[in-house]
Enzyme design. Structure first.
Site, PDB file in Angstrom:
ATOM      1  N   ASP A 144       0.824  -1.204   0.000  1.00 19.06           N
ATOM      2  CA  ASP A 144       0.000   0.000   0.000  1.00 19.06           C
ATOM      3  C   ASP A 144       0.863   1.261   0.000  1.00 19.06           C
ATOM      4  O   ASP A 144       1.731   1.429   0.853  1.00 19.06           O
ATOM      5  CB  ASP A 144      -0.906  -0.003   1.230  1.00 19.06           C
ATOM      6  CG  ASP A 144      -2.238   0.642   0.956  1.00 19.06           C
ATOM      7  OD1 ASP A 144      -2.272   1.874   0.783  1.00 19.06           O
ATOM      8  OD2 ASP A 144      -3.245  -0.088   0.884  1.00 19.06           O
ATOM      9  N   SER A 178      -6.593   4.243  -1.465  1.00 24.81           N
ATOM     10  CA  SER A 178      -6.705   2.821  -1.135  1.00 24.81           C
ATOM     11  C   SER A 178      -8.073   2.251  -1.484  1.00 24.81           C
ATOM     12  O   SER A 178      -8.179   1.119  -1.956  1.00 24.81           O
ATOM     13  CB  SER A 178      -6.406   2.605   0.352  1.00 24.81           C
ATOM     14  OG  SER A 178      -5.065   2.930   0.633  1.00 24.81           O
ATOM     15  N   PRO A 237     -16.686   5.875   2.936  1.00 30.95           N
ATOM     16  CA  PRO A 237     -17.284   5.569   4.238  1.00 30.95           C
ATOM     17  C   PRO A 237     -16.331   5.195   5.358  1.00 30.95           C
ATOM     18  O   PRO A 237     -16.644   5.419   6.520  1.00 30.95           O
ATOM     19  CB  PRO A 237     -18.200   4.377   3.919  1.00 30.95           C
ATOM     20  CG  PRO A 237     -17.576   3.708   2.747  1.00 30.95           C
ATOM     21  CD  PRO A 237     -16.943   4.811   1.942  1.00 30.95           C
ATOM     22  N   ARG A 292     -13.631   6.079   6.964  1.00 25.79           N
ATOM     23  CA  ARG A 292     -13.101   6.941   8.025  1.00 25.79           C
ATOM     24  C   ARG A 292     -14.155   7.851   8.663  1.00 25.79           C
ATOM     25  O   ARG A 292     -13.844   8.588   9.589  1.00 25.79           O
ATOM     26  CB  ARG A 292     -11.933   7.776   7.496  1.00 25.79           C
ATOM     27  CG  ARG A 292     -10.642   6.992   7.407  1.00 25.79           C
ATOM     28  CD  ARG A 292      -9.447   7.894   7.231  1.00 25.79           C
ATOM     29  NE  ARG A 292      -8.200   7.153   7.257  1.00 25.79           N
ATOM     30  CZ  ARG A 292      -7.541   6.813   8.355  1.00 25.79           C
ATOM     31  NH1 ARG A 292      -8.041   7.137   9.540  1.00 25.79           N
ATOM     32  NH2 ARG A 292      -6.405   6.144   8.282  1.00 25.79           N
ATOM     33  N   ASP A 302       2.221   3.295   3.021  1.00 30.22           N
ATOM     34  CA  ASP A 302       1.184   4.324   2.994  1.00 30.22           C
ATOM     35  C   ASP A 302       1.021   4.999   4.350  1.00 30.22           C
ATOM     36  O   ASP A 302       1.043   6.225   4.455  1.00 30.22           O
ATOM     37  CB  ASP A 302      -0.144   3.715   2.551  1.00 30.22           C
ATOM     38  CG  ASP A 302      -1.206   4.776   2.307  1.00 30.22           C
ATOM     39  OD1 ASP A 302      -0.888   5.789   1.641  1.00 30.22           O
ATOM     40  OD2 ASP A 302      -2.347   4.607   2.766  1.00 30.22           O
ATOM     41  N   ASP A 309      -1.565  -0.195  -4.717  1.00 29.33           N
ATOM     42  CA  ASP A 309      -2.849   0.426  -5.036  1.00 29.33           C
ATOM     43  C   ASP A 309      -2.708   1.890  -5.440  1.00 29.33           C
ATOM     44  O   ASP A 309      -3.567   2.435  -6.122  1.00 29.33           O
ATOM     45  CB  ASP A 309      -3.815   0.308  -3.852  1.00 29.33           C
ATOM     46  CG  ASP A 309      -3.205   0.816  -2.541  1.00 29.33           C
ATOM     47  OD1 ASP A 309      -1.980   1.051  -2.498  1.00 29.33           O
ATOM     48  OD2 ASP A 309      -3.956   0.951  -1.559  1.00 29.33           O
ATOM     49  N   HIS A 310      -1.627   2.543  -5.028  1.00 30.85           N
ATOM     50  CA  HIS A 310      -1.373   3.954  -5.357  1.00 30.85           C
ATOM     51  C   HIS A 310      -0.002   4.318  -4.821  1.00 30.85           C
ATOM     52  O   HIS A 310       0.609   3.570  -4.050  1.00 30.85           O
ATOM     53  CB  HIS A 310      -2.432   4.879  -4.739  1.00 30.85           C
ATOM     54  CG  HIS A 310      -2.528   4.760  -3.245  1.00 30.85           C
ATOM     55  ND1 HIS A 310      -1.621   5.351  -2.393  1.00 30.85           N
ATOM     56  CD2 HIS A 310      -3.409   4.095  -2.451  1.00 30.85           C
ATOM     57  CE1 HIS A 310      -1.946   5.072  -1.140  1.00 30.85           C
ATOM     58  NE2 HIS A 310      -3.013   4.297  -1.140  1.00 30.85           N
TER      59      HIS A 310
END
EC number: 5.4.2.12
Length: 510
Positions: free
Chosen positions: A15, A65, A260, A262, A399, A440-441
């Protein structure tokens, strides 16, 4: 399908691990990573787009994410909520939305207030300031008292940018006598997702009580300046009351975050029956709505209902009679389960899940290893059991430590993940397991701005994709110019399972 003849696939998601040749502010470049460097040099690899239109976001919008895992699991480009909501504002459908008008009509009938809660920034990961501005326009139409509870960012934006966004809102509400900023709170408090209820409670109390962190000044910009003078950045601004308008009986409450995970804890503090997080007030006849579905177990109307999604990777694996495991620590558990499955809470038949608790610390640069070692041990145990044909594991370190802006800690986190990969490689060395390493990024690859200021947000850099199949090491070539949407079709291709029509991604194997 004969499960014994299948080579099990491990999808390892690092991540926040982006790829950049720019060494400046690049923790991945600075880290000592002999294992992943060797894999990159000796196995089939390519780079995948993980941002912008390649994952259903606006051009040059950084990935995140939720979007990343959704796209990986979907095997297709899905227009994300940011795009859908922004489009509805542009074509004016937003201003005719039944659910929004229902909320305002309720408060008109009850002679009560509308409270609007969400992350006030242009980060585009959890929310967007333009969506808040559109809500304020509707407030003008109804002329009901509207109270804004602004959550400051500093994570998907620069650490001290809140004043710019708040000023944009002040400029709008100066024309609107019935709208006030009532509280501010850093996302550290209002958007915790790891059941640190003491943080959520502070944000909740600022919204419902007069006793919480009152300020003699009602000038929100001056209040933020005072926090900056104490070296408190946007993410960590204490929940602070600006105006004495509490959430009380018969009021309405709109949550405008579209992501949703967080904001769910804060919603639960108002809406969940048998809530046990902390002692809360009794607020009767509170009308609630959320921009998207935050929790399928609560009957709360949404402004933008979920569109049905089918034939995600996990569902196809399950329908093929294969067993699968999802493995992550708390911070990324929802991503390898709920988001990876297209917003479906319940596991598919044959899908097992293992949650490793994230360490209970103030910020994750304090233990850069987080729970990586425990995750690795669980993965090795699962591999040795030979129960699963497909395993998804997420390493959160690049991340989560990247978000702290602590360069040295992020470098250490990267090196720890590299060590964990080495342990996994030793485990699969003499097996027919196939390991796919991807991300993922980006994040840890871009930690300094051009002005040499810490950057705590994601990057728009591509992410790596490495295919480790020791039985076909020299026989596999991969396409270039792929995206995250191509991962699921590639996995189905390896498993010799038909790729469904819904997947517009393509196998990366040439």
């Amino acid at each position: 399908m004969n499960n014994k003849s299948i080579s099990p696939i491990i999808l390892m998601i690092l991540d926040g691990w982006g790829h950049s040749t720019n060494a400046k502010g690049n923790a991945i470049h600075e880290a000592n990573t002999p294992i992943i460097d060797k894999l990159w040099d000796n196995y089939p690899k390519t780079l995948l787009s993980a941002s912008g239109e390649h994952v259903g976001l606006p051009h040059k919008q950084m990935g995140n994410s939720e979007v990343g895992h959704t796209t990986i699991g979907a095997g297709r480009i899905i227009n994300q909520d940011l795009v859908k909501i922004s489009k509805s504002i542009k074509n004016k459908e937003f201003f005719n939305n039944y659910q929004l008008h229902n909320i305002y009509k309720y408060s008109c009938e009850k002679n009560s207030k509308v409270h609007i809660v969400g992350l006030c920034s242009n980060g585009g990961v959890h929310s967007h300031i333009n969506h808040l501005k559109a809500l304020i326009q509707i407030s003008k139409q109804y002329k009901v008292m509207t109270c804004l509870h602004l959550i400051t960012d500093g994570r998907d934006t620069l650490p001290k940018q809140a004043k710019l966004f708040v000023k944009e809102i002040i400029d709008i509400i100066d024309e609107n006598y019935n709208t006030e900023i009532c509280t501010i709170s850093g996302r550290y408090y209002s958007m915790d997702r790891d059941c640190r209820w003491s943080r959520t409670e502070k944000a909740y109390k600022a919204m419902v009580e007069n006793s919480c962190n009152q300020n003699s000044s009602s000038d929100i910009l001056s209040i933020i300046d005072k926090y900056y003078e104490q070296n408190i950045s946007d993410e960590f601004l204490p929940p602070t009351k600006i105006s004495m308008h509490n959430i009380v009986h018969n009021d309405s409450l709109i949550f405008f975050n579209f992501r949703p995970d967080r904001i769910r804890q804060l919603l639960h503090s108002f809406a969940k029956p048998n809530f046990k997080g902390f002692q809360r007030k009794t607020i009767k006849n509170l009308m609630l709505t959320t921009f998207t579905e935050y929790d399928s177990t609560l009957s709360i109307p949404t402004v933008f209902p979920n569109e049905p999604k089918k034939n995600f990777l996990g569902q196809i694996i399950s329908n093929s009679g294969l067993k699968q495991l999802r493995l992550a620590e708390t911070e990324k558990y929802a991503h390898v389960t709920y988001f990876f499955n297209g917003g479906i809470e319940e596991p598919f038949p044959g899908e097992n899940r293992e949650l490793i608790a994230s360490p209970k610390v103030e910020t994750y640069d304090l233990p850069p290893e987080m729970s990586a070692y425990q995750l690795t041990n669980s993965l090795i145990e699962a591999i040795n059991k030979q129960l699963y044909q497909f395993i998804v594991i997420n390493y959160a370190n690049p991340d989560m430590i990247g978000h702290t802006g602590n360069m040295n800690a992020t470098i250490e986190a990267i090196e720890i993940v590299d060590q964990c990969i080495e342990k996994v490689l030793h485990t699969i060395e003499d097996t027919n397991n196939i390991l796919i390493i991807t991300s993922d990024h980006g994040n840890a690859d871009y930690m300094l701005t051009d002005e040499n200021k810490p950057c705590t947000s994601h990057s728009i850099n591509p992410v790596p994709f490495i295919l480790i199949n020791n039985r076909q090491k020299k026989q596999t070539n991969l396409h270039s110019h792929g995206s995250l949407a191509d991962i699921a079709p590639t996995i189905l291709d390896i498993l010799n399972i038909n790729i469904p029509n819904e997947m517009n991604g393509k196998s990366l194997i040439t």
